[in-house]
Design a protein around this motif. Sequence first.
Motif, PDB file in Angstrom:
ATOM      1  N   UNK A 137       0.823  -1.214   0.000  1.00 25.04           N
ATOM      2  CA  UNK A 137       0.000   0.000   0.000  1.00 25.04           C
ATOM      3  C   UNK A 137       0.856   1.264   0.000  1.00 25.04           C
ATOM      4  N   UNK A 138       2.155   1.109   0.251  1.00 24.24           N
ATOM      5  CA  UNK A 138       3.034   2.279   0.345  1.00 24.24           C
ATOM      6  C   UNK A 138       3.741   2.556  -0.977  1.00 24.24           C
ATOM      7  N   UNK A 139       3.894   1.502  -1.774  1.00 19.58           N
ATOM      8  CA  UNK A 139       4.512   1.644  -3.085  1.00 19.58           C
ATOM      9  C   UNK A 139       3.867   0.593  -3.970  1.00 19.58           C
ATOM     10  N   UNK A 140       2.835   1.023  -4.721  1.00 23.79           N
ATOM     11  CA  UNK A 140       1.989   0.046  -5.411  1.00 23.79           C
ATOM     12  C   UNK A 140       2.730  -0.678  -6.536  1.00 23.79           C
ATOM     13  N   UNK A 141       3.958  -0.252  -6.837  1.00 24.17           N
ATOM     14  CA  UNK A 141       4.709  -0.982  -7.867  1.00 24.17           C
ATOM     15  C   UNK A 141       5.516  -2.120  -7.241  1.00 24.17           C
ATOM     16  N   UNK A 183     -14.052 -16.572   7.235  1.00 22.96           N
ATOM     17  CA  UNK A 183     -13.558 -15.319   6.667  1.00 22.96           C
ATOM     18  C   UNK A 183     -12.286 -14.922   7.413  1.00 22.96           C
ATOM     19  N   UNK A 184     -11.236 -14.653   6.648  1.00 22.80           N
ATOM     20  CA  UNK A 184      -9.942 -14.277   7.218  1.00 22.80           C
ATOM     21  C   UNK A 184      -9.567 -12.880   6.728  1.00 22.80           C
ATOM     22  N   UNK A 185      -8.653 -12.259   7.445  1.00 25.03           N
ATOM     23  CA  UNK A 185      -8.292 -10.890   7.075  1.00 25.03           C
ATOM     24  C   UNK A 185      -6.820 -10.613   7.305  1.00 25.03           C
ATOM     25  N   UNK A 186      -6.362  -9.584   6.625  1.00 21.89           N
ATOM     26  CA  UNK A 186      -4.987  -9.134   6.749  1.00 21.89           C
ATOM     27  C   UNK A 186      -5.038  -7.606   6.821  1.00 21.89           C
ATOM     28  N   UNK A 187      -4.653  -7.082   7.967  1.00 18.61           N
ATOM     29  CA  UNK A 187      -4.632  -5.623   8.132  1.00 18.61           C
ATOM     30  C   UNK A 187      -3.192  -5.142   7.981  1.00 18.61           C
ATOM     31  N   UNK A 188      -2.994  -4.086   7.241  1.00 22.12           N
ATOM     32  CA  UNK A 188      -1.666  -3.464   7.165  1.00 22.12           C
ATOM     33  C   UNK A 188      -1.783  -2.043   7.709  1.00 22.12           C
ATOM     34  N   UNK A 189      -0.955  -1.745   8.703  1.00 20.88           N
ATOM     35  CA  UNK A 189      -1.037  -0.431   9.345  1.00 20.88           C
ATOM     36  C   UNK A 189      -0.100   0.567   8.647  1.00 20.88           C
ATOM     37  N   UNK A 245      -9.431   8.077   8.521  1.00 17.81           N
ATOM     38  CA  UNK A 245      -8.027   8.145   8.932  1.00 17.81           C
ATOM     39  C   UNK A 245      -7.916   7.473  10.289  1.00 17.81           C
ATOM     40  N   UNK A 246      -7.422   6.249  10.291  1.00 19.82           N
ATOM     41  CA  UNK A 246      -7.365   5.506  11.554  1.00 19.82           C
ATOM     42  C   UNK A 246      -6.103   4.666  11.685  1.00 19.82           C
ATOM     43  N   UNK A 247      -5.073   5.015  10.924  1.00 19.35           N
ATOM     44  CA  UNK A 247      -3.812   4.295  11.054  1.00 19.35           C
ATOM     45  C   UNK A 247      -3.713   3.055  10.185  1.00 19.35           C
ATOM     46  N   UNK A 248      -4.774   2.774   9.398  1.00 10.20           N
ATOM     47  CA  UNK A 248      -4.729   1.615   8.508  1.00 10.20           C
ATOM     48  C   UNK A 248      -4.284   2.023   7.111  1.00 10.20           C
ATOM     49  N   UNK A 249      -3.441   1.181   6.508  1.00 10.70           N
ATOM     50  CA  UNK A 249      -3.014   1.422   5.129  1.00 10.70           C
ATOM     51  C   UNK A 249      -3.833   0.581   4.155  1.00 10.70           C
ATOM     52  N   UNK A 250      -4.235  -0.622   4.596  1.00  7.70           N
ATOM     53  CA  UNK A 250      -5.115  -1.443   3.757  1.00  7.70           C
ATOM     54  C   UNK A 250      -5.704  -2.593   4.566  1.00  7.70           C
ATOM     55  N   UNK A 251      -6.806  -3.119   4.048  1.00  8.70           N
ATOM     56  CA  UNK A 251      -7.424  -4.323   4.627  1.00  8.70           C
ATOM     57  C   UNK A 251      -7.690  -5.298   3.495  1.00  8.70           C
ATOM     58  N   UNK A 252      -7.272  -6.536   3.686  1.00  6.18           N
ATOM     59  CA  UNK A 252      -7.538  -7.587   2.701  1.00  6.18           C
ATOM     60  C   UNK A 252      -8.427  -8.638   3.345  1.00  6.18           C
TER      61      UNK A 252
END
Length: 310
Positions: free
Chosen positions: A199-203, A287-293, A246-253
């Motif tokens: 999420x910080x560098x989409x390439x 259902x599973x998840x991956x949070x990236x802060x 705006x809550x400190x999350x960069x992405x949720x999968x």
Amino acid sequence: PGCGSMNPPISRQDFLLDTIVTVTLYDTDSQDLLNGCMDICRELDALLSPTKEGSDVYRINRGGGKPVEVDPRTAQLIQKSLEVSQWTDGAFDITIAPLVELWDFKAETPRVPTQSQIDEVLPLVDYRGVQVEGSTVTLANPEMSIDLGGIAKGYIADQMREYLRENGCKSAVLDLGGNIYALGRRTDGNDWTIGMRSPFDTSSQLGTLAVHDRSVVTSGPYERYFEVDGKRYHHILDPSTGYPVENGLASVTILSDDSVMGDALSTACFVLGISDGTQLIQNLDQIDALFITDEEEVVTVGQAVFHKNS
Ligand code: ADP
Ligand code: MG
Ligand code: MG
């Protein structure tokens, strides 16, 4: 159609649903199946698009508070959206549409709305004002409108998957602008390896997920945003404030069997944040998840097996 792992995969890419849709089939050489997938996409877009004149959503939003008869699939999808709203106490809310319009992330020169503009439309955002009875949809207030942008791609992915299954395809990957469905397994019998963009560098790739027969959907602010005075404004809105979350999350999968749930829950969990989001996912089966802060921390919930790139 030829079956077996000797044939090369076939693939088709179209610009649909306001994004790039890629279908790759690994165990067939049927161009008809590829075309059939794209037809499903186009047909459902014609029902669910908020901007296509005459679509179900277009007509609901101009219904003036009167009952609007829609395709049963549209009614079913709205019903599902309302269910997720209930689970999340309105963090996911398709009546977000007046706010989406106000922020207008697709405009050539987007601008930050004023507080009074936001205050004006905020009372219109309330999923409890949407009534679904059979295939009739009624909005409680003629000023209200709906936007299925947070859930439609998942639903469409599921419809394409069903079509492929019915037609005997057992190995395929559907990519609707990052909304992935990995059907069956690779032709060598192994799991699919789904790359997770950073999420910080989409390439660059942050790591991979190994899955079979699974939807993998990511919500993150990097998908659609604009910048004013060095500040970034993105397209996932908090229905309680009217501002980008705006809550400190960069992405949720979200990993799930049905992509419609993955799509809705990834948007919902992004709004809920890591603590409430984790709790929600733990209470749901399969259902599973991956949070990236924002600190680049990766937190997995449930069975998600994430391999971080070294
Ligand atoms: P993407 O469109 O990149 O797949 P999402 O699935 O997270 O991303 O959906 C974001 C879209 O959903 C927004 O562009 C908007 O149309 C809509 N949306 C924004 N905030 C919400 C919300 N709180 N609840 C439901 N839908 C939302
Ligand atoms: Mg979504
Ligand atoms: Mg999505």
